[in-house]
Design an enzyme around this catalytic site. Structure first.
Site, PDB file in Angstrom:
ATOM      1  N   ARG A 119      52.133  11.296  47.248  1.00 31.60           N
ATOM      2  CA  ARG A 119      51.142  10.223  47.419  1.00 31.60           C
ATOM      3  C   ARG A 119      50.581   9.991  46.022  1.00 31.60           C
ATOM      4  O   ARG A 119      49.856  10.854  45.491  1.00 31.60           O
ATOM      5  CB  ARG A 119      50.058  10.631  48.416  1.00 31.60           C
ATOM      6  N   HIS A 146      53.448   1.610  51.624  1.00 33.33           N
ATOM      7  CA  HIS A 146      53.254   2.794  52.476  1.00 33.33           C
ATOM      8  C   HIS A 146      54.346   2.781  53.558  1.00 33.33           C
ATOM      9  O   HIS A 146      54.083   2.568  54.735  1.00 33.33           O
ATOM     10  CB  HIS A 146      51.858   2.723  53.102  1.00 33.33           C
ATOM     11  N   GLN A 149      54.314   4.999  56.924  1.00 37.75           N
ATOM     12  CA  GLN A 149      53.369   4.491  57.927  1.00 37.75           C
ATOM     13  C   GLN A 149      54.024   3.394  58.754  1.00 37.75           C
ATOM     14  O   GLN A 149      53.952   3.396  59.985  1.00 37.75           O
ATOM     15  CB  GLN A 149      52.132   3.927  57.220  1.00 37.75           C
ATOM     16  N   ASP A 237      43.768  -3.188  58.377  1.00 37.35           N
ATOM     17  CA  ASP A 237      43.590  -1.951  57.610  1.00 37.35           C
ATOM     18  C   ASP A 237      42.229  -2.041  56.914  1.00 37.35           C
ATOM     19  O   ASP A 237      41.596  -3.106  56.889  1.00 37.35           O
ATOM     20  CB  ASP A 237      44.736  -1.812  56.589  1.00 37.35           C
ATOM     21  N   CYS A 276      46.459   1.813  60.651  1.00 34.89           N
ATOM     22  CA  CYS A 276      47.071   3.073  60.189  1.00 34.89           C
ATOM     23  C   CYS A 276      46.075   4.223  60.138  1.00 34.89           C
ATOM     24  O   CYS A 276      46.476   5.379  60.097  1.00 34.89           O
ATOM     25  CB  CYS A 276      47.716   2.856  58.828  1.00 34.89           C
ATOM     26  N   ARG A 304      53.745   9.278  63.176  1.00 35.95           N
ATOM     27  CA  ARG A 304      54.020   9.674  61.792  1.00 35.95           C
ATOM     28  C   ARG A 304      54.895  10.933  61.806  1.00 35.95           C
ATOM     29  O   ARG A 304      55.828  11.061  61.019  1.00 35.95           O
ATOM     30  CB  ARG A 304      52.711   9.955  61.036  1.00 35.95           C
TER      31      ARG A 304
HETATM   32  N1   CP Z   1      47.524   6.536  57.579  1.00 32.64           N
HETATM   33  C1   CP Z   1      47.530   7.471  56.605  1.00 32.64           C
HETATM   34  O1   CP Z   1      48.381   7.477  55.719  1.00 32.64           O
HETATM   35  O2   CP Z   1      46.561   8.396  56.739  1.00 32.64           O
HETATM   36  P1   CP Z   1      46.157   9.519  55.686  1.00 32.64           P
HETATM   37  O3   CP Z   1      45.549   8.833  54.495  1.00 32.64           O
HETATM   38  O4   CP Z   1      45.180  10.380  56.418  1.00 32.64           O
HETATM   39  O5   CP Z   1      47.397  10.284  55.291  1.00 32.64           O
HETATM   40  N1  NVA Z   2      45.404   0.873  52.463  1.00 30.89           N
HETATM   41  C1  NVA Z   2      44.880   2.207  52.631  1.00 30.89           C
HETATM   42  C2  NVA Z   2      45.766   3.000  53.525  1.00 30.89           C
HETATM   43  C3  NVA Z   2      45.262   4.387  53.827  1.00 30.89           C
HETATM   44  C4  NVA Z   2      46.196   5.198  54.633  1.00 30.89           C
HETATM   45  C5  NVA Z   2      44.727   2.876  51.270  1.00 30.89           C
HETATM   46  O1  NVA Z   2      45.603   2.737  50.413  1.00 30.89           O
HETATM   47  O2  NVA Z   2      43.699   3.527  51.060  1.00 30.89           O
END
Ligand code: CP
Ligand code: NVA
Length: 318
Positions: A119, A146, A149, A237, A276, A304
């Site tokens: 990440r 992402h 997701q 989101d 998500c 997931r």
């Molecule tokens: N939806 C998602 O990626 O959640 P987290 O940020 O908790 O991993």
């Molecule tokens: N768009 C959000 C998704 C979190 C899972 C972010 O990047 O923070």
């Protein structure tokens, strides 16, 4: 005499990275989703036919430059259920956090582990890691996309409403990283995606151009009601993604894009609501929609795990 250690030049198949939905062909993606459905049916004991050679005993390194609940836990549990293990590291635990290069980190981790999930703050870090790793690299979210997701979301859509090909999904809100993976998915899975975003927050123009070249059915406008009309699924989101600093400005721009019961009523009768998570109640979505009968948010979160088992089987079994 000791045998010479294998080097980067060893003639080996290129690793199967999972960096973006756009990178994979439609047939491979369809197989992964079919396997995700099968993984869910199988439960914790993943049968051998879903667990190719190389997956059992595999170790996945998870690197986080941003916080995570779902991605962190679901990848770790997925590896255990596949018969392997995972190592979760905050990037500041690594020399990466003190300036060791991404390229050297990739080459070192490739000598220990069987896969890397990252990440990353910057998509460029993911790309550099993949360029130098000799093991599969998986995108666990960047500022640009992402994909894991949205694979879970495709699985969730199909559980509730059947095959997604030919159907209609509405995205309402920020044209962010999750929206971009939905755009990639619309092209590869053959469904219509209607996005409603403030002009200033339209998705990356390069992705819009890619969709056009691929002749995808993606419509982008500014009116949430227009996007939602006739949709089988409404998705939103957070208004402020991780790493963004202009929170107040975004909240003002996005206020007309909140998903509430009135907006949901414009979608098809049996439409589902997706997010998500984490969700901010009373901002991008009202409490009654989030907790209401059309909401499938916790199925998405559960999936997931199953979708990632299928992604891992594809990456690590290659
Ligand atoms: N939806 C998602 O990626 O959640 P987290 O940020 O908790 O991993
Ligand atoms: N768009 C959000 C998704 C979190 C899972 C972010 O990047 O923070």
């Amino acid at each position: 005499m000791l045998e010479k250690a294998p080097t980067l030049m060893t003639a080996k198949q290129a690793p199967r990275h999972f960096l973006d939905i756009a990178d994979l062909d439609a047939k491979t993606l369809r197989n992964i989703i079919d396997n995700a459905h099968a993984m869910k049916r199988a439960g914790k004991r993943v049968p051998h036919e879903l667990r190719p050679k190389g997956v059992e005993d595999a170790v996945l390194v998870l690197i986080f430059e941003k916080p995570s609940t779902r991605t962190r836990v679901s990848f770790d549990v997925a590896m255990r259920q596949l018969g392997g293990g995972a190592l979760t590291l905050n990037h500041t635990d690594l020399q990466l956090g003190r300036g060791e290069s991404v390229a050297d980190t990739a080459r070192v981790l490739s000598r220990y582990a069987d896969g890397i999930m990252i990440r990353a703050n910057a998509h460029a870090t993911l790309a550099e890691l993949a360029q130098h790793a000799t093991i599969p690299v998986i995108n666990g979210l960047t500022e640009k996309s992402h994909p894991c997701q949205v694979m879970a979301d495709i699985q969730t859509f199909e559980e509730h409403l059947g095959p997604i090909t030919g159907r209609t999904v509405a995205w309402v809100g920020d044209g962010n990283n999750v929206a971009v993976s939905w755009m990639h998915a619309a092209v590869r899975f053959g469904f219509t995606l209607k996005l409603a975003c403030p002009k200033e927050l339209y998705p990356d123009p390069e992705v819009i151009e890619w969709v056009r070249r691929e002749k995808g059915k993606v419509e982008i406008g500014t009116d949430p009601k227009e996007a939602v009309a006739g949709a089988d699924c409404v998705v939103t989101d957070t208004w402020v993604s991780m790493g963004q600093s202009d929170a107040d400005k975004r909240k003002t721009m996005l206020a007309p894009y909140a998903v509430d019961a009135e907006l949901m009523s414009k979608a098809n009768k049996n439409a589902v609501f997706m997010h998500c998570l984490p969700a901010y109640r009373g901002h991008e979505v009202s409490e009654d929609v989030l907790e209401g009968p059309q909401s499938v948010i916790f199925d998405e979160a559960e999936n997931r795990l199953h979708a990632q088992k299928a992604i891992l089987a594809w990456c690590l079994g290659g």
